[in-house]
Design a protein around this motif. Structure first.
Motif, PDB file in Angstrom:
ATOM      1  N   GLY A  88       0.813  -1.220   0.000  1.00  0.00           N
ATOM      2  CA  GLY A  88       0.000   0.000   0.000  1.00  0.00           C
ATOM      3  C   GLY A  88       0.838   1.257   0.000  1.00  0.00           C
ATOM      4  N   CYS A  89       0.287   2.349   0.554  1.00  0.00           N
ATOM      5  CA  CYS A  89       0.997   3.634   0.581  1.00  0.00           C
ATOM      6  C   CYS A  89       0.403   4.477   1.701  1.00  0.00           C
ATOM      7  CB  CYS A  89       0.831   4.336  -0.772  1.00  0.00           C
ATOM      8  SG  CYS A  89       1.371   6.060  -0.789  1.00  0.00           S
ATOM      9  N   SER A  90       1.244   4.903   2.623  1.00  0.00           N
ATOM     10  CA  SER A  90       0.739   5.656   3.779  1.00  0.00           C
ATOM     11  C   SER A  90       0.156   7.007   3.370  1.00  0.00           C
ATOM     12  CB  SER A  90       1.856   5.867   4.808  1.00  0.00           C
ATOM     13  OG  SER A  90       2.919   6.612   4.250  1.00  0.00           O
ATOM     14  N   LEU A  91       0.724   7.620   2.331  1.00  0.00           N
ATOM     15  CA  LEU A  91       0.194   8.912   1.871  1.00  0.00           C
ATOM     16  C   LEU A  91      -1.181   8.713   1.245  1.00  0.00           C
ATOM     17  CD1 LEU A  91       0.546  11.947   1.399  1.00  0.00           C
ATOM     18  CD2 LEU A  91       1.723  11.415  -0.729  1.00  0.00           C
ATOM     19  N   SER A  92      -1.288   7.688   0.393  1.00  0.00           N
ATOM     20  CA  SER A  92      -2.566   7.368  -0.233  1.00  0.00           C
ATOM     21  C   SER A  92      -3.630   7.033   0.824  1.00  0.00           C
ATOM     22  CB  SER A  92      -2.352   6.172  -1.172  1.00  0.00           C
ATOM     23  OG  SER A  92      -3.549   5.760  -1.754  1.00  0.00           O
ATOM     24  N   ASP A  93      -3.201   6.371   1.900  1.00  0.00           N
ATOM     25  CA  ASP A  93      -4.135   5.985   2.972  1.00  0.00           C
ATOM     26  C   ASP A  93      -4.551   7.145   3.870  1.00  0.00           C
ATOM     27  OD1 ASP A  93      -4.077   3.402   2.108  1.00  0.00           O
ATOM     28  OD2 ASP A  93      -2.671   2.687   3.630  1.00  0.00           O
ATOM     29  N   SER A  94      -3.950   8.315   3.698  1.00  0.00           N
ATOM     30  CA  SER A  94      -4.220   9.416   4.635  1.00  0.00           C
ATOM     31  C   SER A  94      -5.535  10.155   4.359  1.00  0.00           C
ATOM     32  CB  SER A  94      -3.033  10.404   4.676  1.00  0.00           C
ATOM     33  OG  SER A  94      -2.902  11.068   3.441  1.00  0.00           O
ATOM     34  N   ILE A  95      -6.259   9.748   3.312  1.00  0.00           N
ATOM     35  CA  ILE A  95      -7.598  10.301   3.081  1.00  0.00           C
ATOM     36  C   ILE A  95      -8.494   9.200   2.503  1.00  0.00           C
ATOM     37  CG2 ILE A  95      -7.010  11.197   0.771  1.00  0.00           C
ATOM     38  CD1 ILE A  95      -8.985  13.572   1.436  1.00  0.00           C
ATOM     39  N   THR A  96      -9.736   9.115   3.023  1.00  0.00           N
ATOM     40  CA  THR A  96     -10.693   8.135   2.492  1.00  0.00           C
ATOM     41  C   THR A  96     -11.659   8.859   1.554  1.00  0.00           C
ATOM     42  OG1 THR A  96     -12.342   8.484   4.225  1.00  0.00           O
ATOM     43  CG2 THR A  96     -10.603   6.850   4.677  1.00  0.00           C
ATOM     44  N   LEU A 151      -5.074  17.886  -1.910  1.00  0.00           N
ATOM     45  CA  LEU A 151      -4.875  16.684  -1.101  1.00  0.00           C
ATOM     46  C   LEU A 151      -3.918  15.704  -1.770  1.00  0.00           C
ATOM     47  CD1 LEU A 151      -7.256  14.040  -2.114  1.00  0.00           C
ATOM     48  CD2 LEU A 151      -8.170  16.332  -2.486  1.00  0.00           C
ATOM     49  N   PRO A 152      -3.381  14.708  -1.001  1.00  0.00           N
ATOM     50  CA  PRO A 152      -3.454  14.609   0.448  1.00  0.00           C
ATOM     51  C   PRO A 152      -2.195  15.114   1.154  1.00  0.00           C
ATOM     52  CG  PRO A 152      -2.807  12.485  -0.463  1.00  0.00           C
ATOM     53  CD  PRO A 152      -2.877  13.467  -1.617  1.00  0.00           C
ATOM     54  N   ASP A 153      -1.163  15.539   0.392  1.00  0.00           N
ATOM     55  CA  ASP A 153       0.133  15.862   0.997  1.00  0.00           C
ATOM     56  C   ASP A 153       0.206  17.315   1.462  1.00  0.00           C
ATOM     57  OD1 ASP A 153       2.855  16.485   1.469  1.00  0.00           O
ATOM     58  OD2 ASP A 153       3.504  14.867   0.168  1.00  0.00           O
ATOM     59  N   CYS A 176       3.478  11.319   3.889  1.00  0.00           N
ATOM     60  CA  CYS A 176       4.094  10.012   3.736  1.00  0.00           C
ATOM     61  C   CYS A 176       4.878   9.752   5.012  1.00  0.00           C
ATOM     62  CB  CYS A 176       5.036  10.035   2.520  1.00  0.00           C
ATOM     63  SG  CYS A 176       6.228   8.702   2.516  1.00  0.00           S
ATOM     64  N   HIS A 177       4.473   8.747   5.798  1.00  0.00           N
ATOM     65  CA  HIS A 177       5.069   8.573   7.127  1.00  0.00           C
ATOM     66  C   HIS A 177       6.554   8.230   7.080  1.00  0.00           C
ATOM     67  CE1 HIS A 177       4.772   4.270   6.360  1.00  0.00           C
ATOM     68  NE2 HIS A 177       5.443   4.043   7.474  1.00  0.00           N
ATOM     69  N   ILE A 201      16.837  16.787  -5.459  1.00  0.00           N
ATOM     70  CA  ILE A 201      15.525  16.443  -4.908  1.00  0.00           C
ATOM     71  C   ILE A 201      14.636  15.863  -5.994  1.00  0.00           C
ATOM     72  CG2 ILE A 201      13.480  17.324  -3.726  1.00  0.00           C
ATOM     73  CD1 ILE A 201      15.020  19.644  -2.738  1.00  0.00           C
ATOM     74  N   HIS A 202      13.970  14.777  -5.677  1.00  0.00           N
ATOM     75  CA  HIS A 202      13.043  14.138  -6.605  1.00  0.00           C
ATOM     76  C   HIS A 202      11.633  14.687  -6.385  1.00  0.00           C
ATOM     77  CE1 HIS A 202      10.782  10.231  -7.784  1.00  0.00           C
ATOM     78  NE2 HIS A 202      10.852  11.063  -8.795  1.00  0.00           N
ATOM     79  N   PRO A 203      11.061  15.391  -7.350  1.00  0.00           N
ATOM     80  CA  PRO A 203       9.777  16.055  -7.127  1.00  0.00           C
ATOM     81  C   PRO A 203       8.560  15.144  -7.153  1.00  0.00           C
ATOM     82  CG  PRO A 203      10.476  16.418  -9.358  1.00  0.00           C
ATOM     83  CD  PRO A 203      11.576  15.646  -8.695  1.00  0.00           C
ATOM     84  N   GLU A 204       8.708  13.916  -7.631  1.00  0.00           N
ATOM     85  CA  GLU A 204       7.551  13.028  -7.715  1.00  0.00           C
ATOM     86  C   GLU A 204       7.365  12.215  -6.442  1.00  0.00           C
ATOM     87  OE1 GLU A 204       5.816  12.001 -10.855  1.00  0.00           O
ATOM     88  OE2 GLU A 204       6.665  13.678 -11.912  1.00  0.00           O
ATOM     89  N   CYS A 205       8.199  12.482  -5.449  1.00  0.00           N
ATOM     90  CA  CYS A 205       8.132  11.690  -4.222  1.00  0.00           C
ATOM     91  C   CYS A 205       7.739  12.572  -3.058  1.00  0.00           C
ATOM     92  CB  CYS A 205       9.497  11.067  -3.967  1.00  0.00           C
ATOM     93  SG  CYS A 205       9.615  10.255  -2.397  1.00  0.00           S
TER      94      CYS A 205
END
Length: 318
Positions: A88-96, A151-153, A176-177, A201-205
């Motif tokens: 999964g992905c903690s960032l993706s999980d931060s909003i339902t 959202l969500p970052d 992202c935790h 710095i990687h901008p897609e992360c």
């Protein structure tokens, strides 16, 4: 013994993907052995674009769930397999999806802009998708009198608000935790310890967004800082005359950088920036997925069609 087993497994994977006409896509943050058997490596968006172009009818996506979903949305006629559905992905999980719908109800008429690190269900509720590299331009393309829900970052949202001067942006408090822990202090310490080091710095992360905010703030004025996409980042370090680099992203990308530039030194901004979800994909799981063709990722047509609109708008804005 272990090296022998790995080598045998890689050979078997190569044989199976030819026999079954499967293309393997691997995200840059996958373990080295998985990157070695991939036909293409890259970031989630680049790999999704690749998914739409490849002739093979089956895609084995070595990444996390939302990436395989995005590939399935962009290539509905293809079979998309994920070696581990628990990735999964903690960032993706931060909003339902319920939270997003309630938020939209509180701000009728607002434009919803969401990062690509979101589920298909969330994407179906968005007006625009964005990546870190085009988030500023996506927001600039929206009329100034329109309220924006971002959202969500929260780090990326703060950065975009700062760069656009937008006062009517509401920002979701997600992160992202794994990567939120990379601090400017960590980076400064690494840069100070290395002579003539460049900061990349990687901008897609999502992990880099706190730093992007600091760059916008002028915190690294005395250092050479480059905010680049994955391929841009790999090309930049290849062409740069610098010999030392501090790299702010998930540590998986260092494998390719070191392979392509054996004469240069790459130091992670934080050794702890490892995504345990990305590392869930192993050679054994790739082999198992090829043999059994299981863990097929599908997105219901109504959700996929709505989500595709937000993705297409993102692709149209560079």
């Amino acid at each position: 013994m272990l090296v022998q087993q790995t080598s045998k497994l890689k050979e078997e994977i190569e044989r199976l993907k030819k026999e079954k006409d499967v293309v393997i896509l691997a995200h840059n943050y996958q373990i080295p052995e998985v990157q070695d058997v991939a036909d293409f490596t890259g970031d989630s968006l680049g790999l999704s674009r690749q998914a739409a172009k490849v002739p093979q009818k089956t895609i084995l996506f070595c990444g996390v769930n939302f990436m395989a979903e995005t590939a399935a949305i962009i290539s509905p006629q293809k079979k998309v397999i994920l070696p581990d559905l628990e990735a999964g992905c903690s960032l993706s999980d931060s909003i339902t999806v319920d939270e997003l719908r309630n938020w939209k109800k509180q701000h009728p008429g607002a434009i919803a802009v969401g990062y690509v690190n979101t589920t298909a269900e969330i994407k179906a509720e968005l007006d625009y998708c964005c990546t870190s590299s085009n988030a500023v331009n996506v927001v600039k393309a929206i009329p100034e009198d329109k309220e924006i829900l971002f959202l969500p970052d929260m780090f990326l949202g703060s950065y975009v608000a700062k760069m656009t001067g937008r006062k009517n942006m509401h920002i979701w408090a997600g992160e992202c935790h794994v990567h939120a822990g990379i601090t400017p202090e960590d980076v400064t310490k690494k840069l100070d310890s290395m002579k003539d080091a460049e900061f990349v710095i990687h901008p897609e992360c999502s992990c880099t967004t706190p730093m992007m905010y600091d760059v916008a703030d002028g915190s690294f004025d005395n250092q050479k800082v480059s905010i680049l996409s994955t391929e841009g980042m790999l090309n930049h370090v290849k062409e740069s005359k610098a010999k030392n680099f501090v790299v702010a992203t998930e540590t998986g990308i260092l494998y390719r950088m070191r392979q392509q530039n054996p004469d240069k030194k790459f130091i992670p901004a934080s050794e702890k920036a490892e995504c345990q979800y990305m590392k869930m994909i192993t050679l054994e799981k790739v082999h198992d997925a090829l043999v059994n063709e299981k863990n097929i990722v599908t997105v219901p047509k109504d959700i996929a069609d709505k989500a595709r609109l937000a993705i297409d708008r993102m692709l149209a804005i560079s």
